[in-house]
Scaffold this motif. Structure first.
Motif, short mmCIF file in Angstrom:
data_model
loop_
_atom_site.label_atom_id
_atom_site.label_comp_id
_atom_site.label_asym_id
_atom_site.label_seq_id
_atom_site.Cartn_x
_atom_site.Cartn_y
_atom_site.Cartn_z
N ALA A 27 -39.53 69.81 58.92
CA ALA A 27 -38.56 70.89 58.74
C ALA A 27 -38.58 71.40 57.31
N SER A 28 -38.18 72.64 57.14
CA SER A 28 -38.10 73.24 55.80
C SER A 28 -37.04 72.54 54.97
N LEU A 29 -37.35 72.37 53.71
CA LEU A 29 -36.43 71.74 52.78
C LEU A 29 -36.65 72.35 51.41
N SER A 30 -35.56 72.68 50.73
CA SER A 30 -35.66 73.27 49.40
C SER A 30 -34.73 72.54 48.45
N PHE A 31 -35.06 72.65 47.17
CA PHE A 31 -34.26 72.04 46.12
C PHE A 31 -34.06 73.06 45.02
N VAL A 32 -32.82 73.24 44.60
CA VAL A 32 -32.49 74.19 43.53
C VAL A 32 -31.99 73.39 42.33
N ALA A 33 -32.54 73.68 41.18
CA ALA A 33 -32.10 73.05 39.93
C ALA A 33 -31.40 74.11 39.08
N VAL A 34 -30.20 73.80 38.62
CA VAL A 34 -29.43 74.69 37.75
C VAL A 34 -29.33 74.01 36.39
N ARG A 35 -29.94 74.63 35.38
CA ARG A 35 -29.92 74.09 34.02
C ARG A 35 -29.00 74.94 33.17
N LEU A 36 -28.10 74.30 32.47
CA LEU A 36 -27.18 75.00 31.58
C LEU A 36 -27.64 74.77 30.15
N ARG A 37 -27.69 75.82 29.38
CA ARG A 37 -28.08 75.68 27.98
C ARG A 37 -27.16 76.52 27.11
N LEU A 38 -27.01 76.07 25.89
CA LEU A 38 -26.20 76.79 24.92
C LEU A 38 -27.11 77.73 24.15
N ALA A 39 -26.81 79.01 24.19
CA ALA A 39 -27.63 80.00 23.48
C ALA A 39 -27.47 79.78 21.98
N GLY A 40 -28.59 79.64 21.31
CA GLY A 40 -28.59 79.49 19.86
C GLY A 40 -28.14 78.13 19.36
N ALA A 41 -28.09 77.13 20.25
CA ALA A 41 -27.68 75.80 19.83
C ALA A 41 -28.81 74.81 20.10
N GLU A 42 -28.60 73.60 19.68
CA GLU A 42 -29.57 72.54 19.94
C GLU A 42 -29.75 72.40 21.45
N PRO A 43 -30.98 72.23 21.93
CA PRO A 43 -31.24 72.22 23.37
C PRO A 43 -30.48 71.15 24.15
N HIS A 44 -30.16 70.03 23.52
CA HIS A 44 -29.50 68.95 24.26
C HIS A 44 -28.05 68.76 23.85
N ALA A 45 -27.44 69.78 23.26
CA ALA A 45 -26.03 69.68 22.88
C ALA A 45 -25.17 69.60 24.14
N PRO A 46 -24.20 68.68 24.18
CA PRO A 46 -23.38 68.53 25.38
C PRO A 46 -22.39 69.68 25.55
N LEU A 47 -22.03 69.93 26.80
CA LEU A 47 -21.00 70.92 27.11
C LEU A 47 -19.66 70.22 27.22
N ASP A 48 -18.59 70.95 27.01
CA ASP A 48 -17.28 70.34 27.17
C ASP A 48 -16.96 70.15 28.65
N ALA A 49 -16.02 69.26 28.94
CA ALA A 49 -15.69 68.88 30.32
C ALA A 49 -15.15 70.07 31.13
#
Length: 170
Positions: free
Chosen positions: A56-78
């Protein structure tokens, strides 16, 4: 013609002549609590779907959140994470599984969804999430990637969708 008497344990919805109307209590629909699952639960769900329906068909979607102009791995607030997670849950079907892939990443298992439908889901998610973050969460950008295959590919789909974030796919 055969006549069957009305069962005594049931009530008529319309009153008979000379009787008071029946009061019917409100029906409360219980919905299962929808939540964002952990990374382990998400990947196990994808694998179990793949094992149950390998063709059967199966798909996976990945949603990546990034901070524009910030360090790539900076955490987001809760609050930002909660807003985005609840927005993703509202935009998915009951058969989809939404989970956390990492500190700033979500994954969605799209059961029975082929390439065209997965692309439509990814485009809709990207559009609405970026509208949400533009309106409420300044400086956050949502990148959405998708990978499609069959149940046999269940273990590789999350990897394929996540690798798009690191420049391994076009």
């Amino acid at each position: 013609m055969v006549t069957i008497p009305f069962p005594q344990n049931l009530s008529l919805l319309r009153p008979q002549a000379g009787r008071e109307p029946l009061s019917i209590p409100a029906v409360r629909v219980l919905r299962p609590r929808v939540r964002v699952v952990s990374r382990r639960e998400l990947l196990e769900r994808a694998e179990s779907i793949g094992n149950l329906a390998p063709d059967a068909s199966l798909s996976f979607v990945a949603v990546r959140l990034r901070l524009a102009g910030a360090e790539p791995h900076a955490p987001l607030d809760a609050a930002t994470e909660a807003a985005i997670g609840s927005h993703i849950l509202r935009m998915t079907r009951p058969t989809d599984t939404v989970g956390r892939l990492g500190p700033r990443a979500y994954g969605i298992v799209l059961q029975g969804t082929g390439q065209v439908a997965a692309a439509a889901v990814a485009a809709r998610l990207a559009h609405h999430l970026n509208q949400l973050v533009a309106a409420r969460l300044s400086g956050v950008v949502a990148d959405v990637y998708t990978a499609t295959g069959t149940g046999v590919n269940a273990k590789m789909l999350p990897v394929a969708a996540a690798e798009c974030d690191y420049g391994h796919c076009s």
